[in-house]
Design a protein around this motif. Structure first.
Motif, PDB file in Angstrom:
ATOM      1  N   ASN A  41      33.423  46.909  47.241  1.00 33.08           N
ATOM      2  CA  ASN A  41      34.063  46.625  45.953  1.00 33.08           C
ATOM      3  C   ASN A  41      33.300  47.274  44.811  1.00 33.08           C
ATOM      4  O   ASN A  41      33.885  47.892  43.913  1.00 33.08           O
ATOM      5  CB  ASN A  41      34.116  45.111  45.721  1.00 33.08           C
ATOM      6  CG  ASN A  41      35.251  44.451  46.479  1.00 33.08           C
ATOM      7  OD1 ASN A  41      35.917  45.078  47.288  1.00 33.08           O
ATOM      8  ND2 ASN A  41      35.462  43.183  46.217  1.00 33.08           N
ATOM      9  N   SER A  78      40.538  43.776  39.331  1.00 33.83           N
ATOM     10  CA  SER A  78      41.286  44.223  40.507  1.00 33.83           C
ATOM     11  C   SER A  78      40.365  44.345  41.722  1.00 33.83           C
ATOM     12  O   SER A  78      40.751  43.990  42.838  1.00 33.83           O
ATOM     13  CB  SER A  78      41.981  45.561  40.227  1.00 33.83           C
ATOM     14  OG  SER A  78      41.045  46.586  39.965  1.00 33.83           O
ATOM     15  N   GLN A  79      39.152  44.814  41.506  1.00 35.21           N
ATOM     16  CA  GLN A  79      38.190  44.874  42.613  1.00 35.21           C
ATOM     17  C   GLN A  79      37.802  43.477  43.071  1.00 35.21           C
ATOM     18  O   GLN A  79      37.614  43.226  44.258  1.00 35.21           O
ATOM     19  CB  GLN A  79      36.952  45.650  42.189  1.00 35.21           C
ATOM     20  CG  GLN A  79      37.169  47.149  41.991  1.00 35.21           C
ATOM     21  CD  GLN A  79      37.698  47.825  43.234  1.00 35.21           C
ATOM     22  OE1 GLN A  79      38.857  48.264  43.256  1.00 35.21           O
ATOM     23  NE2 GLN A  79      36.895  47.914  44.276  1.00 35.21           N
ATOM     24  N   LEU A  82      40.384  42.004  45.394  1.00 40.26           N
ATOM     25  CA  LEU A  82      40.685  42.791  46.582  1.00 40.26           C
ATOM     26  C   LEU A  82      40.414  42.029  47.878  1.00 40.26           C
ATOM     27  O   LEU A  82      41.123  42.214  48.867  1.00 40.26           O
ATOM     28  CB  LEU A  82      39.879  44.095  46.551  1.00 40.26           C
ATOM     29  CG  LEU A  82      40.213  45.153  47.590  1.00 40.26           C
ATOM     30  CD1 LEU A  82      41.700  45.488  47.573  1.00 40.26           C
ATOM     31  CD2 LEU A  82      39.388  46.411  47.347  1.00 40.26           C
ATOM     32  N   LEU A  87      46.315  43.131  51.016  1.00 40.80           N
ATOM     33  CA  LEU A  87      47.026  44.387  50.822  1.00 40.80           C
ATOM     34  C   LEU A  87      47.079  45.231  52.085  1.00 40.80           C
ATOM     35  O   LEU A  87      47.731  46.275  52.103  1.00 40.80           O
ATOM     36  CB  LEU A  87      46.354  45.209  49.704  1.00 40.80           C
ATOM     37  CG  LEU A  87      46.359  44.590  48.303  1.00 40.80           C
ATOM     38  CD1 LEU A  87      45.523  45.437  47.353  1.00 40.80           C
ATOM     39  CD2 LEU A  87      47.772  44.443  47.779  1.00 40.80           C
ATOM     40  N   SER A 168      50.849  37.114  48.200  1.00 40.51           N
ATOM     41  CA  SER A 168      50.417  38.168  49.122  1.00 40.51           C
ATOM     42  C   SER A 168      50.432  37.691  50.561  1.00 40.51           C
ATOM     43  O   SER A 168      50.898  38.401  51.463  1.00 40.51           O
ATOM     44  CB  SER A 168      49.022  38.668  48.737  1.00 40.51           C
ATOM     45  OG  SER A 168      47.998  37.777  49.130  1.00 40.51           O
ATOM     46  N   GLY A 197      49.428  48.453  47.739  1.00 39.41           N
ATOM     47  CA  GLY A 197      48.308  48.759  46.859  1.00 39.41           C
ATOM     48  C   GLY A 197      48.749  49.475  45.601  1.00 39.41           C
ATOM     49  O   GLY A 197      48.279  49.179  44.495  1.00 39.41           O
ATOM     50  N   LEU A 202      46.501  48.238  42.301  1.00 40.39           N
ATOM     51  CA  LEU A 202      45.124  48.352  42.781  1.00 40.39           C
ATOM     52  C   LEU A 202      44.468  49.641  42.298  1.00 40.39           C
ATOM     53  O   LEU A 202      43.308  49.639  41.891  1.00 40.39           O
ATOM     54  CB  LEU A 202      45.098  48.304  44.306  1.00 40.39           C
ATOM     55  CG  LEU A 202      43.742  48.583  44.962  1.00 40.39           C
ATOM     56  CD1 LEU A 202      42.716  47.528  44.561  1.00 40.39           C
ATOM     57  CD2 LEU A 202      43.875  48.651  46.478  1.00 40.39           C
ATOM     58  N   MET A 226      48.717  41.036  42.024  1.00 39.06           N
ATOM     59  CA  MET A 226      47.479  41.465  41.380  1.00 39.06           C
ATOM     60  C   MET A 226      47.653  41.835  39.909  1.00 39.06           C
ATOM     61  O   MET A 226      46.921  41.353  39.046  1.00 39.06           O
ATOM     62  CB  MET A 226      46.873  42.649  42.146  1.00 39.06           C
ATOM     63  CG  MET A 226      45.554  43.150  41.604  1.00 39.06           C
ATOM     64  SD  MET A 226      44.823  44.471  42.630  1.00 39.06           S
ATOM     65  CE  MET A 226      44.238  43.540  44.047  1.00 39.06           C
TER      66      MET A 226
END
Length: 276
Positions: A41, A78-79, A82, A87, A168, A197, A202, A226
């Motif tokens: 990340n 966003s990281q 993750l 995703l 998700s 993604g 992402l 996201m």
């Protein structure tokens, strides 16, 4: 005088709560994998920061409403999400349907769809602590971010994040139940990875897309996973607009869960297990 029996809805909520906790505990059993995820990340976060901040600078300091601070906030949030937002499309339920073990799940006194999603959401929630929050902290210390100064966006934003994580995993459950008919689901999983993604935001904010591509993304549930939670958390949308965004997320969640319920019932009627 004996106590009245616990109502079925309350009992069901307790069951799903325990499954969610079981998902948290299961994911906590892999500390090295979590650490590796955090390193990944941070690495890709720094790469994304360099690319997107350069784009902001080349646009004169503002790009589609993003300045340096808000773009950095987008990158690191966003990281941070993750590890919690699925995703990549894989799930235990996909393997259980392929192997036929799902037949045992249907014999248990708990909804198969609800149990699978609750467990996966629990694993996603755990990832927020050792992987998500440290990723954001790295961004704050290394680059700096611009976040709201009032508590409102954070309160609604946390709820939006929870809904996004659930959306998700509900979508990934849909991928899994296609295995009742396809058996081999790697094709739809690769397709999901290719689209989710991009449309979830992402790689770059959805709002930087060309109009036609942004419209296509907004017609899918992927931004609810996201992009929308990040918009609410960072204060890009506020007040009634933020509530409306969360409403869109909830609508997608309800639709995906309903479709998953229908496909599960249909799949149960078509399920065949060799030797069973």
């Amino acid at each position: 005088m004996p106590l009245p029996p616990v109502s079925r809805p309350v009992h069901a909520l307790r069951v799903y709560a325990r499954l969610l906790v079981a998902g948290v505990r299961r994911q906590s059993s892999y500390p090295l994998a979590t650490l590796a995820g955090l390193v990944a990340n941070a690495t890709f976060g720094l790469l994304k920061t360099g690319i997107l901040l350069a784009a902001v600078g080349s646009a004169g300091g503002t790009l589609a409403g993003y300045d340096v601070g808000t773009m950095s906030a987008y990158v690191w949030l966003s990281q941070g999400l993750l590890g919690s937002v699925n995703l990549w499309g894989g799930s235990d339920m996909m393997q259980r349907i392929r192997s036929g073990d799902v037949a045992i799940d249907f014999l248990r006194p708990v909804d198969v769809q609800g149990a699978a999603i609750a467990t996966d959401v629990g694993k996603g929630l755990f990832a927020l602590l050792p992987r998500g929050l440290p990723s954001v902290l790295i961004g704050v210390l290394a680059v700096g971010v611009t976040m709201p100064a009032t508590p409102g966006p954070y309160v609604l934003g946390v709820f939006s994040v929870l809904v996004g994580i659930t959306v998700s995993h509900a979508l990934v459950y849909l991928l899994a139940v296609t295995g009742f008919w396809l058996v081999e689901t790697r094709g739809v999983t690769v397709l999901y990875m290719s689209v989710s993604g991009l449309f979830a935001g992402l790689f770059t904010p959805v709002w930087l897309f060309p109009d036609w591509l942004r419209t296509a993304a907004e017609a899918t549930p992927f931004p609810s996973m996201m992009m929308y939670p990040i918009d609410v958390l960072t204060g890009r949308v506020t007040g009634a607009d933020a509530v409306g965004v969360v409403g869109v997320q909830l609508a997608w969640l309800a639709g995906v869960l309903l479709l998953g319920h229908v496909l599960t019932r249909a799949g149960r009627r078509t399920l065949e297990v060799q030797g069973g």
